[in-house]
Enzyme design. Structure first.
Site, PDB file in Angstrom:
ATOM      1  N   GLU A 280       0.758   6.125  -0.131  1.00 40.83           N
ATOM      2  CA  GLU A 280       0.923   4.824  -0.788  1.00 40.83           C
ATOM      3  C   GLU A 280       2.332   4.552  -1.302  1.00 40.83           C
ATOM      4  O   GLU A 280       2.519   3.800  -2.245  1.00 40.83           O
ATOM      5  CB  GLU A 280      -0.077   4.687  -1.949  1.00 40.83           C
ATOM      6  CG  GLU A 280      -1.505   4.968  -1.545  1.00 40.83           C
ATOM      7  CD  GLU A 280      -2.512   4.593  -2.618  1.00 40.83           C
ATOM      8  OE1 GLU A 280      -3.180   3.569  -2.453  1.00 40.83           O
ATOM      9  OE2 GLU A 280      -2.605   5.335  -3.604  1.00 40.83           O
TER      10      GLU A 280
ATOM     11  N   GLU B 199       1.619   4.319   3.952  1.00 40.12           N
ATOM     12  CA  GLU B 199       0.865   5.420   4.537  1.00 40.12           C
ATOM     13  C   GLU B 199      -0.097   5.964   3.492  1.00 40.12           C
ATOM     14  O   GLU B 199      -0.267   5.373   2.424  1.00 40.12           O
ATOM     15  CB  GLU B 199       1.797   6.491   5.103  1.00 40.12           C
ATOM     16  CG  GLU B 199       3.068   6.735   4.298  1.00 40.12           C
ATOM     17  CD  GLU B 199       2.862   7.382   2.955  1.00 40.12           C
ATOM     18  OE1 GLU B 199       2.599   8.605   2.909  1.00 40.12           O
ATOM     19  OE2 GLU B 199       2.980   6.680   1.931  1.00 40.12           O
TER      20      GLU B 199
END
Length: 717
Positions: A451, A448
């Protein structure tokens, strides 16, 4: 020509600006020197000439110059430039160790900086002014040195090259009054005007100038050092009494001879002439963009626009890096992070933020170059855009983050770039058809926007939905009606599944439905557990929240008064926000661990899971996102308050940080006041872009970056 006076110990009569240089004894001892590392990431200045022919950038950290980037913004090639003051007998003090330090931008419409340092014992004062030569790759530093006691002192300059992003394999020479370093790919030349009276090269931590002077109060003039962590040192002719000004030049090129030509050409022009051209380049740029939206906070607004513009690589148009820094362990140059990659890389997500910020400021050209770079350089054949790349487009980290493929489509649509349809189509097809190794399909993402986790993330799904709607619009404009229909159908299908994937009705944070940070399994009512990473704990996914769901509002997918949105705002405020003396800010998510340790020591990725050795601090850019949401609700005053809070966390020279101190230790102790910058990546381009975009949104009273086609599709026009 002004006569240059040498220290009395030389016993030489000088009649020109080039003094005699002591004979050099040969090879410096101590090869290869200390392990190279970069300086902390909390930069108080970042500058470069506007002209593309000057492909060199400098940063400031504390009271010194820190990393210099050359030949591009993904390649740090100098670690630091320090000054040492000594009386030759009883003391030798590195200027950056003094407590009394001040940094400011010399001109509110340019990126020239001035540092003023006063000795703790009140023996001397130094003022250093920094620019780069618009005509060549030279950093110039004008140094004004004043003795506060009336006694003459010695002033030395010490430069530490880490050429081509690797400080372990450099070689150096002292030739007359000039110092050079090279590694076979990159070279640096270090000169002074008036010229150095004594020069020396050595190995860091063993025979470098600072080690010699602080140990023996004298500089041994070694003439060569090879294949190690080398340092260049020169004694200037200023004494703080009779001679008070010297100009230092650090010329960069592919070989020592060319670096020397650059440094000496800049010296011949003189600091004042170079500074005038440097400032005019930025004045000219500001005349091409919009005037500040409000007279209040003009300095930070202009600094933000200039910082964003300076973050573009000059050899690769449209390649804007995330930050000219490498925080915490990323700067250690250990095998895992050597050569350094972060944060001086190009993230498609950050580039989208930068481009929309500059577009809001009136720089349409920067936004067009950005989207050309995204689809022309970064996009790979299967259609997705890598997690990040060096400025030349080489992938660095390679995880799949679907928002980084979707947001470039949104940018292309906002700019009306139908000419990019082939790349947009490949990206849209990737969003439709991507399947992870575990069999899960889009909009499930391998990572997401923070990271760190795979799963179904509200912010990522919002980007994917908006990207598909924007792709459909471009498809309609180019006659690809069938593609448009498929993209809109998928966007509608994904939106219909958002509650199942990301809204829990039985979570512990509220009796009413709310968005979670993400789900691992696409079932927001399941008690699936996962470890949060960064030494943090393992938690039920329903107990972890972040504010990424606000992207659903900003991008026009959900209405701002949607009951689940409103309740999720209350949940995140209660769980992850903290009010500091500088305003209210938010953590990225529940029990974030990406930040300093409890004693203020750097973040490290080696601590055991569950140890809570590190704490993620507050992110100012999230206050900007909240401000955009408040504008969507019609609360312009609240959004203006968020803009004000962002100004409060800026450094004295107008750099905005990634993180500020929070409620966790060592917050509240000396040097760690809540709401003040940590040693995180600074300046962070995303924070500056969010500030610029919010400033214009407050002026207009609406979310200016919201794609109209998305809002019209889901909420009506």
């Amino acid at each position: 020509m002004r006569k240059v006076l040498l220290p009395a110990l030389t016993a030489l009569l000088v009649t020109s600006a080039v003094p005699a240089v002591a004979a050099a004894p040969g090879e410096a001892p101590g090869r290869p020197g200390a392990h190279p590392s970069w300086l902390p990431a909390d930069k108080t200045g970042f500058g470069t000439a506007r002209e593309r022919g000057s492909n060199v950038w400098f940063t400031l950290q504390g009271a010194r110059m820190s990393e210099v980037y050359y030949p591009d913004l993904s390649t740090p090639s100098v670690r630091s430039l320090d000054l040492v003051v000594s009386d030759g007998r009883t003391f030798a003090t590195v200027d950056s160790s003094a407590r009394a330090q001040r940094v400011r931008r010399v001109d509110g419409s340019s990126l020239g900086y001035e540092q003023t340092i006063t000795d703790d014992q009140h023996r001397w004062r130094l003022t250093k002014t920094y620019v780069t030569d618009p005509a060549r790759a030279t950093v110039l530093v004008q140094v004004d040195f004043t003795s506060l006691t009336g006694r003459p002192y010695q002033l030395y300059a010490v430069a530490d090259p880490n050429l081509t992003n690797d400080g372990s394999d450099d070689s150096a020479q002292a030739t007359g009054s000039e110092l050079t370093a090279n590694d076979g790919k990159t070279a640096a030349a270090f000169t002074a005007s008036p010229a150095f009276s004594r020069t020396s090269v050595g190995y860091s931590g063993v025979s470098d100038g600072i080690t010699q002077l602080t140990t023996n109060r004298a500089l041994i003039p070694y003439s060569s050092a090879s294949k190690g962590n080398i340092v260049l040192s020169g004694q200037t002719t200023v004494d703080g009494v009779g001679v008070r000004r010297v100009t230092l030049a650090l010329g960069m090129a592919a070989d020592p001879a060319a670096a020397s030509r650059a440094a000496n050409a800049s010296q011949r022009r003189g600091f004042s002439s170079v500074q005038g051209d440097y400032d005019r380049g930025w004045y000219d740029y500001l005349r091409t963009v919009s005037a500040p939206p409000s007279p209040a906070d003009r300095d930070l607004y202009l600094a933000s626009v200039l910082t964003l513009a300076a973050s573009e690589d000059k050899r690769h148009p449209g390649a804007f890096i995330a930050s000219p820094s490498m925080p915490w362990r990323f700067g250690n140059n250990d095998p895992e992070f050597s050569p350094s990659g972060t944060y001086h890389l190009v993230w498609p997500r950050d580039l989208y933020q930068i481009a929309t910020g500059l577009l809001a400021a009136g720089d349409r050209g920067a936004a067009d170059r950005s989207v050309d770079y995204l689809f022309g350089t970064q996009q790979v054949p299967d259609g997705h855009l890598p997690q990040n790349t060096t400025v030349d487009g080489t992938p660095y980290w390679k995880s799949i983050q679907l928002d980084e493929t979707a947001l470039p489509i949104v940018l292309a649509q906002q700019l009306g770039r139908t000419d990019l349809w082939p790349g947009v189509r490949r990206a849209a097809e990737f969003l439709l058809n991507w399947r992870a190794d575990n069999g899960k399909t889009s909009p499930y993402s391998q990572q997401e926007r923070w990271e760190e986790q795979d799963g179904y993330s509200p912010s990522t799904i919002a980007a994917v939905i908006a990207g598909l709607v924007c792709a459909a619009d471009l498809a309609h404009r180019t006659g690809a009606a069938a593609d448009a229909g498929r993209y809109l159908a998928a966007a509608d299908r994904f939106k219909a599944s958002v509650p199942k994937w990301t809204v829990t009705i039985n979570g512990p944070l509220s009796k009413d439905p709310y968005f979670v940070r993400l789900t691992k399994d696409g079932n927001a009512n399941a008690g699936t557990e996962y470890n949060l990473g960064n030494s943090s704990v393992t938690m039920d996914q329903r107990a972890v929240t972040d504010a990424g769901f606000l992207e659903l509002v900003r991008l026009g997918i959900y209405a701002p008064d949607d009951p689940v949105i409103r309740n999720s705002v209350r949940v995140t405020d209660a769980d992850i926000s903290y009010r500091t003396p500088n305003g209210q800010f938010w953590h990225r998510y529940t029990k974030d661990g990406y930040g300093e340790q409890a004693d203020g020591a750097p973040w490290d990725n080696t601590f055991p899971a569950g140890s809570r050795s590190t704490f993620g601090r507050l992110w100012p850019l999230l206050a900007g996102e909240r401000g955009e949401y408040e504008l969507a609700t019609g609360d312009r005053a609240a959004a203006a308050g968020r803009l004000r809070d962002l100004t409060r966390v800026a450094s004295p020279a107008d750099t905005l940080p990634e993180q500020v101190w929070d409620e966790n230790p060592p917050s509240g102790t000396a040097g760690h006041a809540p709401g003040t910058p940590t040693a995180s990546a600074t300046p962070l381009a995303w924070t500056h872009a969010q500030y610029v975009r919010l400033a214009w949104a407050v002026r207009s009273g609406r979310v200016i970056e919201q794609p109209a086609v998305v809002r019209c599709h889901f909420l009506g026009c």
